[in-house]
Design a protein around this motif. Structure first.
Motif, mmCIF file in Angstrom:
data_model
loop_
_atom_site.group_PDB
_atom_site.id
_atom_site.type_symbol
_atom_site.label_atom_id
_atom_site.label_comp_id
_atom_site.label_asym_id
_atom_site.label_seq_id
_atom_site.Cartn_x
_atom_site.Cartn_y
_atom_site.Cartn_z
ATOM 1 N N LYS A 152 -0.141 84.679 -36.482
ATOM 2 C CA LYS A 152 1.134 84.927 -36.525
ATOM 3 C C LYS A 152 1.614 85.604 -37.748
ATOM 4 N N LYS A 167 1.668 89.035 -35.993
ATOM 5 C CA LYS A 167 3.171 89.362 -34.879
ATOM 6 C C LYS A 167 3.955 89.436 -35.680
ATOM 7 N N ALA A 168 4.265 88.662 -36.845
ATOM 8 C CA ALA A 168 5.152 89.522 -38.692
ATOM 9 C C ALA A 168 4.897 90.561 -38.411
ATOM 10 N N TYR A 180 12.500 88.972 -37.784
ATOM 11 C CA TYR A 180 12.000 89.061 -39.112
ATOM 12 C C TYR A 180 11.416 87.516 -40.035
ATOM 13 N N ALA A 193 9.912 84.646 -38.251
ATOM 14 C CA ALA A 193 8.502 84.804 -38.481
ATOM 15 C C ALA A 193 8.099 84.422 -38.989
#
Length: 536
Positions: free
Chosen positions: A99, A102-103, A130, A133
């Motif tokens: 994660k 991905k952020a 954002y 995320a």
């Protein structure tokens, strides 16, 4: 590790971002490298701690077997007690790192397109994405921290229980007269000494759990290779219509920098030596793949027919023959030699951070000065803007720093600086993919004229669909569905080829039919008018 990543990135070039997300590359080169380093550092401390435990346990067994056997049994139990919790902790750590990656990728993409987002008013949308995320990363981090907090609590509780058990059992032995008080104090001190090495078992477990996904990502990036198409034995052969080298070189020549016509057997594209050739493709993706293929050593997903065979079910696309320069197959040359012979600038060139002088300080022939290249690329307004932003108040644009990827500049300014950098290099063959797509029409015409003037006598191939650029070309080639469909000048093809006219003028079929109908009507009207004039 960072040096290996830098070398791999330089070797892969533009193929890297087609296989791995930019955010993942950033995560590998920053946080992941630190995690791997942490594990390597913790491993040495863990080895020393394990050796210390073995030595102390053996010593206690020799010194006082009754209490030593308790310690020898209890220490392995303490060390292995957290093993059942490690898989779950590792899974949570993997989820957190995924994660977080991905952020990071989303943040990188947002910053890269910030200027566009401001123009279309999409800042709040991406900010919301954002924020979402980021909250997912926070929740994953909290879940992972809870598990590690439990492991830490166990690592504190169990050694305390072991110490209590040793003291109670030792006190019983002392009361029974089997050991002395001094021996009990000695064993107690030794067990207390073991508490510190035991902490390194928790550290190595945590370092392993966090570094394992990092190591997998780093290994995936480092394992990437330029999967160039394998060249056949007759890649260097040319047909009767193929190009000839200026010195009669063939594909079996020594790996020196070749010269001559640039020819692609797969599409039939021929760029005569010393001429300005423009290539028109209706498909921008095809143009990008063909441009990369002309540079040699193209990756297996970049051939001009890469998409043509993708739906045939064959599994892999057939390897197209190598592009030829003067009859020499570029794929057969060393990569550095091919890059020295043919320079390909893609449609999205990257500007590295640094001063303008550093940006233009590239391997070059020395025949083109930086000032001439900047003038040909029409960078006067860019130089003026950089001079105003000069930090040392010298008003020298060459000493002004350019931010990463040139984000402080507009799209057209970045394109022109990248073009100037390519012109300074002055390669024997220069391939440009849409070098003026973000430039206004007036500037585009001057850029095309400047490139033609500066590259006189050198082979230049420009992929473009702008009439202002095509009109400057000595030779225009229309590529349709991966093959050459027409060759001529811009004005000739504009009047004779409807496919070329549709791409360049964006003319629809209805408009073309209407214009053809008007032309036929006018042709029919000519004899009637002549008869009327004769009868009059």
């Amino acid at each position: 590790m960072q040096q290996l990543l830098a070398r791999r990135t330089a070797e892969l070039g533009s193929a890297l971002t087609r296989r791995v997300a930019a955010g993942e590359v950033v995560a590998v080169s920053t946080g992941d490298v630190e995690k791997i380093g942490w594990f390597v550092e913790a491993l040495s401390r863990f080895a020393a701690a394990a050796l210390t435990l073995v030595i102390v346990c053996v010593g206690l067994l020799v010194y006082q077997p009754a209490l030593g056997i308790v310690v020898a049994i209890g220490v392995p139990v303490l060390a292995l007690a957290v093993l059942p919790l490690l898989p779950k902790a590792t899974r949570r750590a993997d989820a957190q790192r995924e994660k977080a990656g991905k952020a990071t990728e989303l943040a990188s993409d947002t910053v890269a397109g910030l200027r566009v987002l401001r123009g279309i008013g999409g800042e709040e949308l991406f900010l919301g994405r954002y924020r979402s995320a980021s909250q997912e990363v926070r929740r994953a981090a909290v879940r992972s921290a809870r598990m590690w907090a439990l492991i830490s609590a166990i690592q504190v509780l169990l050694p305390g229980l072991l110490l209590i058990a040793v003291v109670l059992y030792g006190a019983k032995l002392t009361v029974d007269g089997r050991i002395t008080v001094g021996e009990l104090v000695t064993v107690y001190s030794a067990v207390t000494l073991l508490l510190y090495p035991l902490r390194h078992f928790e550290e190595i477990a945590m370092a392993y759990s966090f570094s394992r996904p990092s190591a997998k990502r780093a290994a995936r990036v480092l394992s990437l290779e330029r999967t160039a198409y394998a060249t056949g034995e007759d890649d260097g052969a040319t047909g009767e219509d193929g190009p000839t080298g200026e010195d009669g070189a063939t594909a079996s020549a020594a790996p020196a920098v070749p010269s001559g016509d640039l020819y692609d057997p797969a599409s039939g594209l021929l760029a005569p030596a010393g001429r300005f050739t423009a290539v028109v493709c209706g498909d921008p993706d095809l143009a990008g793949r063909l441009a990369e293929h002309l540079g040699g050593h193209a990756t297996s997903d970049a051939g001009p027919q890469a998409d043509t065979d993708s739906g045939t079910g064959a599994g892999t696309a057939e390897a197209p023959p190598s592009a030829l320069l003067g009859g020499v197959a570029l794929d057969d040359l060393p990569l550095i030699t091919a890059r020295e012979a043919v320079l390909v600038q893609d449609k999205d060139p990257v500007l590295l951070s640094g001063t303008l002088a550093e940006l233009l300080d590239v391997p070059a022939s020395g025949m083109v000065a930086a000032a001439d290249a900047l003038d040909a690329a029409q960078c006067e307004d860019v130089l003026a803007a950089l001079a105003q932003a000069s930090a040392d108040r010298t008003d020298d644009p060459m000493r002004t720093r350019i931010t990463e990827r040139g984000r402080s500049l507009s799209g057209g300014q970045r394109q022109r600086l990248a073009l100037a950098r390519s012109l300074v290099t002055d390669p024997p063959v220069l391939v440009l993919d849409e070098p003026t797509s973000a430039v206004d029409s007036h500037t585009e015409a001057r850029v095309a004229a400047g490139v033609k003037r500066l590259r006189t006598g050198r082979t230049t191939v420009v992929f473009a669909s702008s009439p202002l650029v095509l009109d400057q070309a000595d030779r225009v080639v229309l590529v349709h569905e991966g093959e050459v469909a027409a060759v001529g000048t811009h004005r000739e093809l504009l009047h004779t080829d409807p496919r070329y006219r549709a791409v360049v003028t964006r003319e629809t079929d209805a408009e073309d039919a209407a214009r053809s109908g008007v032309t036929r009507a006018m042709e029919k009207a000519v004899p009637v008018r002549e008869e009327i004039e004769e009868s009059a």
